[in-house]
Design an enzyme around this catalytic site. Structure first.
Site, PDB file in Angstrom:
ATOM      1  N   HIS A   1      -8.088  -4.205  -3.444  1.00  0.00           N
ATOM      2  CA  HIS A   1      -6.939  -3.690  -2.774  1.00  0.00           C
ATOM      3  C   HIS A   1      -6.591  -4.479  -1.740  1.00  0.00           C
ATOM      4  O   HIS A   1      -6.800  -5.691  -1.577  1.00  0.00           O
ATOM      5  CB  HIS A   1      -6.952  -2.020  -2.766  1.00  0.00           C
TER       6      HIS A   1
ATOM      7  N   HIS B   1      -3.273  -8.876 -10.938  1.00  0.00           N
ATOM      8  CA  HIS B   1      -2.493  -7.818 -10.605  1.00  0.00           C
ATOM      9  C   HIS B   1      -2.390  -6.666 -11.716  1.00  0.00           C
ATOM     10  O   HIS B   1      -2.047  -7.291 -12.737  1.00  0.00           O
ATOM     11  CB  HIS B   1      -1.015  -7.813  -9.811  1.00  0.00           C
TER      12      HIS B   1
ATOM     13  N   ASP C   1      -2.118 -11.074  -1.552  1.00  0.00           N
ATOM     14  CA  ASP C   1      -3.627 -11.531  -0.656  1.00  0.00           C
ATOM     15  C   ASP C   1      -3.891 -13.048  -0.661  1.00  0.00           C
ATOM     16  O   ASP C   1      -4.917 -13.355  -0.089  1.00  0.00           O
ATOM     17  CB  ASP C   1      -4.557 -10.847  -1.004  1.00  0.00           C
TER      18      ASP C   1
END
Ligand code: CMC
Length: 438
Positions: free
Chosen positions: A268, A307, A363
């Site tokens: 995460h 994702h 990210d």
């Protein structure tokens, strides 16, 4: 007019059931009437990781994962990133509408004047080991804030709830910056009310002996955009933790501590840190193919890729990639950028990634920007937690106002032993147990 219903025939009993469909869903509880007999508990659904279960109704964030769309309260993320600022977006997410000029001024004033921490918080920060991970410190210190604000327990009082949102959004940057300063042995830099939200955070992070810290405008704006992109993302792991823990009616500081802990994980919000560690480990362009081979063999994960919801390019990653260029002009190119670009190029063409619809997520590039801006690696997850606090608080508020909210309590499928009698210790060493290594 055909009714929006689902007809289910139970082949075990031959009975048929009409289940209403609303908003593209059926209610799991409607399945409970499907029984073999009166004593039967009734049918349940099994959905580990909630891959196909809506746990709430929400009006905050909309994602279309196939098209790569992300909107906050209806506003496309691209427009907000270009035209808005983080505090305005936080207001929008919490209140449902963009603020008027006077609402904006009041909001910014309230946040700016609540950034200080109780001095005792510094004392328990000092209890941490010198190289404690700042995210571990953030989890603990934000949870500890609940003991400083006992009024936060008044969760049925809207005014009290509003103040906790102000305090949390205002104090998260101070907690994160203090954790960092402690870890490198620098004196804490106190908030500067003349600076913007992100300008002040840079001040608390990087101020040395100068009387006035002046943030570099490009970096201040880049951080503001990054904060906008991280402000909310509907029912992800940490938001589900916020709602789940909050549903016990605990105070919001304790619930934000739980959400921050969920965000800490490498799958995460910890992924931004892990991306840089992975790029460093790869080390050179020549070693990219070998690393991709190991990912495809299931030995490694390509951090910053994939994702649960996006099966297309994450719109946040696209905005970050464009913005990275401005930061690199100011700060010089990140030496890991070449490796990241090569990884992305290979992955976007490779059958393994294409067939699984694995694209760069938020990210993948954010870590490179944070690193170029001078943020230490282990602070990256905190840079996700600070802006996500607005989303957590908005989701918490929505959850508390929802008349359908009950304490979160999933069911399970019990597959353990049937009932049996207690065995005295002297009778437990049977040959069968020994053979099974028990
Ligand atoms: N590298 C290699 N293979 C992957 C990756 C990856 N990053 N992500 C998914 N896969 C494969 C996975 O092995 C599986 O293959 P198979 O069908 O052969 O078993 C398939 O793709 C589906 O993956 P999954 O694990 O079922 O997908 P998920 O929806 O449960 O996981 C994820 C989503 C984000 C946890 C995962 O993609 C992942 O671990 N990514 C790396 C960590 C990361 O970048 N996390 C940040 C997410 S975005 C920021 C945020 O919101 O937190």
């Amino acid at each position: 007019m055909p009714k929006d219903t689902l007809t289910i025939t139970d082949n075990r009993t031959g009975k048929s059931y009409e289940i209403p469909i609303q908003n593209g869903t059926i209610r799991a509880l409607d399945l409970r009437q499907i029984k073999m007999s009166q004593e039967d508990f009734g049918l349940m659904t099994y959905d580990p990781a909630f891959t196909n279960t809506a746990a709430c109704k929400s009006a905050i964030t909309y994602i279309d994962g196939d098209k790569g769309i992300l909107n906050y309260r209806g506003y496309p993320i691209e427009q907000l990133a270009e035209k808005s600022n983080y505090l305005e977006v936080a207001y929008l997410i919490l209140n449902g509408e963009l603020p008027t000029r006077s609402q904006h001024e009041d909001w910014v004033h309230q946040i700016t004047t609540h950034t200080l921490l109780h001095e005792n918080i510094k004392k328990f920060m000092e209890g941490f080991w010198h190289d404690a991970h700042p995210m571990g410190m953030l989890v603990s210190t934000v949870g500890a804030l609940s003991t400083f604000y006992p009024d936060a327990k008044e969760i049925t009082n809207p005014e009290s709830r509003r103040w906790q949102s102000v305090r949390l959004i205002a104090k998260m940057p101070t907690l994160a910056a203090f954790a960092y300063r402690y870890s490198i042995g620098r004196p804490y830099a106190y908030p500067d009310n003349e600076l913007s939200y992100t300008g002040n955070f840079l001040n608390m992070m990087f101020k040395l002996t100068e009387l006035k810290y002046r943030p570099t405008p490009v970096l201040e704006r880049a951080l503001d955009v990054l904060f906008i992109l991280h402000a909310d993302h509907e029912q992800n792991c940490s938001t589900s933790a916020m709602r789940g823990v909050g549903s016990s009616q605990v105070d919001p500081y304790s619930a934000v501590a739980a959400a921050t802990a969920a965000l800490y994980g490498p799958l995460h919000g910890g992924a931004n840190e892990m991306v840089i560690r992975m790029l460093r480990e790869i080390g050179s362009l020549a070693r990219v193919p070998e690393f991709i081979k190991r990912v495809k063999a299931g030995e490694r994960r390509l951090m910053g890729f994939g994702h649960r919801v996006y099966k297309n390019y994450d719109p946040r990653a696209r905005i970050i990639k464009e913005m990275a260029d401005q930061v690199f002009v100011e700060m010089g190119k990140n030496s890991l950028l070449e490796i990241a670009l090569e990884l992305e190029k290979i992955a976007l063409e490779d059958e393994y990634f294409v067939s699984r619809k694995l694209y760069p997520n938020v990210d993948f590039y954010s870590g490179l920007i944070y690193q170029s801006m001078g943020f230490p690696l282990d602070l990256f997850p905190s840079l996700f937690a600070i802006p996500r606090t607005a989303g957590w608080m908005a989701q918490w508020e929505e959850m508390l106002r929802d008349p359908e909210t009950k304490i979160a309590r999933p069911r399970q499928i019990y597959l353990g032993s049937p009932p049996r009698n207690y065995v005295p210790i002297a009778e437990r060493e049977t040959p069968g147990r020994k053979a099974a290594g028990i």
